[in-house]
Design an enzyme around this catalytic site. Sequence first.
Site, PDB file in Angstrom:
ATOM      1  N   HIS A   1       0.853  -1.179   0.000  1.00 21.09           N
ATOM      2  CA  HIS A   1       0.000   0.000   0.000  1.00 21.09           C
ATOM      3  C   HIS A   1       0.899   1.244   0.000  1.00 21.09           C
ATOM      4  O   HIS A   1       2.115   1.144   0.197  1.00 21.09           O
ATOM      5  CB  HIS A   1      -0.938   0.000   1.213  1.00 21.09           C
ATOM      6  CG  HIS A   1      -0.228  -0.078   2.521  1.00 21.09           C
ATOM      7  ND1 HIS A   1      -0.218  -1.203   3.312  1.00 21.09           N
ATOM      8  CD2 HIS A   1       0.525   0.824   3.182  1.00 21.09           C
ATOM      9  CE1 HIS A   1       0.497  -0.988   4.392  1.00 21.09           C
ATOM     10  NE2 HIS A   1       0.964   0.241   4.330  1.00 21.09           N
TER      11      HIS A   1
HETATM   12  C1  T46 Z   1       3.104   0.737   6.684  1.00 18.00           C
HETATM   13  C2  T46 Z   1       3.920  -0.493   6.844  1.00 18.00           C
HETATM   14  C3  T46 Z   1       5.392  -0.223   6.827  1.00 18.00           C
HETATM   15  C4  T46 Z   1      -3.302  -0.769  14.101  1.00 18.00           C
HETATM   16  O1  T46 Z   1      -4.344  -1.004  14.755  1.00 18.00           O
HETATM   17  N1  T46 Z   1      -2.540   0.319  14.410  1.00 18.00           N
HETATM   18  C5  T46 Z   1      -1.409   0.614  13.732  1.00 18.00           C
HETATM   19  O2  T46 Z   1      -0.750   1.611  14.047  1.00 18.00           O
HETATM   20  C6  T46 Z   1      -1.010  -0.247  12.659  1.00 18.00           C
HETATM   21  C7  T46 Z   1       0.264   0.052  11.854  1.00 18.00           C
HETATM   22  C8  T46 Z   1      -1.780  -1.321  12.367  1.00 18.00           C
HETATM   23  N2  T46 Z   1      -2.910  -1.586  13.073  1.00 18.00           N
HETATM   24  C9  T46 Z   1      -3.695  -2.787  12.765  1.00 18.00           C
HETATM   25  C10 T46 Z   1      -4.412  -2.738  11.433  1.00 18.00           C
HETATM   26  C11 T46 Z   1      -4.406  -4.171  10.980  1.00 18.00           C
HETATM   27  O3  T46 Z   1      -5.530  -4.837  11.520  1.00 18.00           O
HETATM   28  O4  T46 Z   1      -2.790  -3.892  12.681  1.00 18.00           O
HETATM   29  C12 T46 Z   1      -3.163  -4.761  11.628  1.00 18.00           C
HETATM   30  C13 T46 Z   1      -2.001  -4.962  10.653  1.00 18.00           C
HETATM   31  O5  T46 Z   1      -1.758  -3.728   9.957  1.00 18.00           O
HETATM   32  P1  T46 Z   1      -1.357  -3.676   8.406  1.00 18.00           P
HETATM   33  O6  T46 Z   1      -1.997  -4.798   7.695  1.00 18.00           O
HETATM   34  O7  T46 Z   1      -1.641  -2.305   7.909  1.00 18.00           O
HETATM   35  O8  T46 Z   1       0.227  -3.922   8.500  1.00 18.00           O
HETATM   36  P2  T46 Z   1       1.324  -3.835   7.348  1.00 18.00           P
HETATM   37  O9  T46 Z   1       2.519  -4.507   7.888  1.00 18.00           O
HETATM   38  O10 T46 Z   1       0.799  -4.313   6.040  1.00 18.00           O
HETATM   39  O11 T46 Z   1       1.636  -2.263   7.167  1.00 18.00           O
HETATM   40  C14 T46 Z   1       2.196  -1.507   8.235  1.00 18.00           C
HETATM   41  C15 T46 Z   1       1.487  -0.163   8.385  1.00 18.00           C
HETATM   42  O12 T46 Z   1       0.080  -0.383   8.522  1.00 18.00           O
HETATM   43  C16 T46 Z   1       1.722   0.750   7.210  1.00 18.00           C
HETATM   44  O13 T46 Z   1       1.315   2.063   7.530  1.00 18.00           O
HETATM   45  O14 T46 Z   1       3.523   1.654   5.995  1.00 18.00           O
HETATM   46  O15 T46 Z   1       3.577  -1.276   8.006  1.00 18.00           O
END
Ligand code: T46
Length: 136
Positions: free
Chosen positions: A49
């Site tokens: 993303h």
């Molecule tokens: C990015 C890359 C480098 C939260 O509740 N709070 C938070 O601050 C974050 C980051 C995530 N979440 C929850 C949302 C999802 O249910 O944790 C779960 C996993 O998040 P996500 O699928 O977005 O994780 P990544 O590793 O794909 O991405 C993350 C960050 O979301 C994003 O901003 O740039 O790491």
Amino acid sequence: MQVVKYVFQPHGDERGQLIALEEFKDIPFRIKRVYYMYDTIAGVVRGKHAHKSLEQILVCIHGSCKIKLDNGSETKVVLLEKPYEGVYVANDIWREMYDFSEDAVLLVFASELYDETDYIRDYNEFLAFVKEKTEG
Ligand code: T46
């Protein structure tokens, strides 16, 4: 695309190493949130993303992983494998994190609080966002 890598200054002595990171000094923005990921399953690709406004610095404080950065016309891969190295990821960069070692801990400093509406999760939408930004 220019990749901005940071090498943080360790405060080492006979006891070991310590790294201190301060907003606007070591991290180029106000730090509103810190999160980290660990126990990442082998073969998994995270991220996929971009963001509308979020800026971040990623540091693999233990183990290693790769970060693919894509600005819509060019991609670069950064290997993070040192606890004193970080990479800056601007909002308008499509990012993927992969090749996590079993022991990897990826620490992230973020300029904004968590906001799902800031995410651009569709690649074509991302390309349109970048085009709009460059062409005005
Ligand atoms: C990015 C890359 C480098 C939260 O509740 N709070 C938070 O601050 C974050 C980051 C995530 N979440 C929850 C949302 C999802 O249910 O944790 C779960 C996993 O998040 P996500 O699928 O977005 O994780 P990544 O590793 O794909 O991405 C993350 C960050 O979301 C994003 O901003 O740039 O790491």
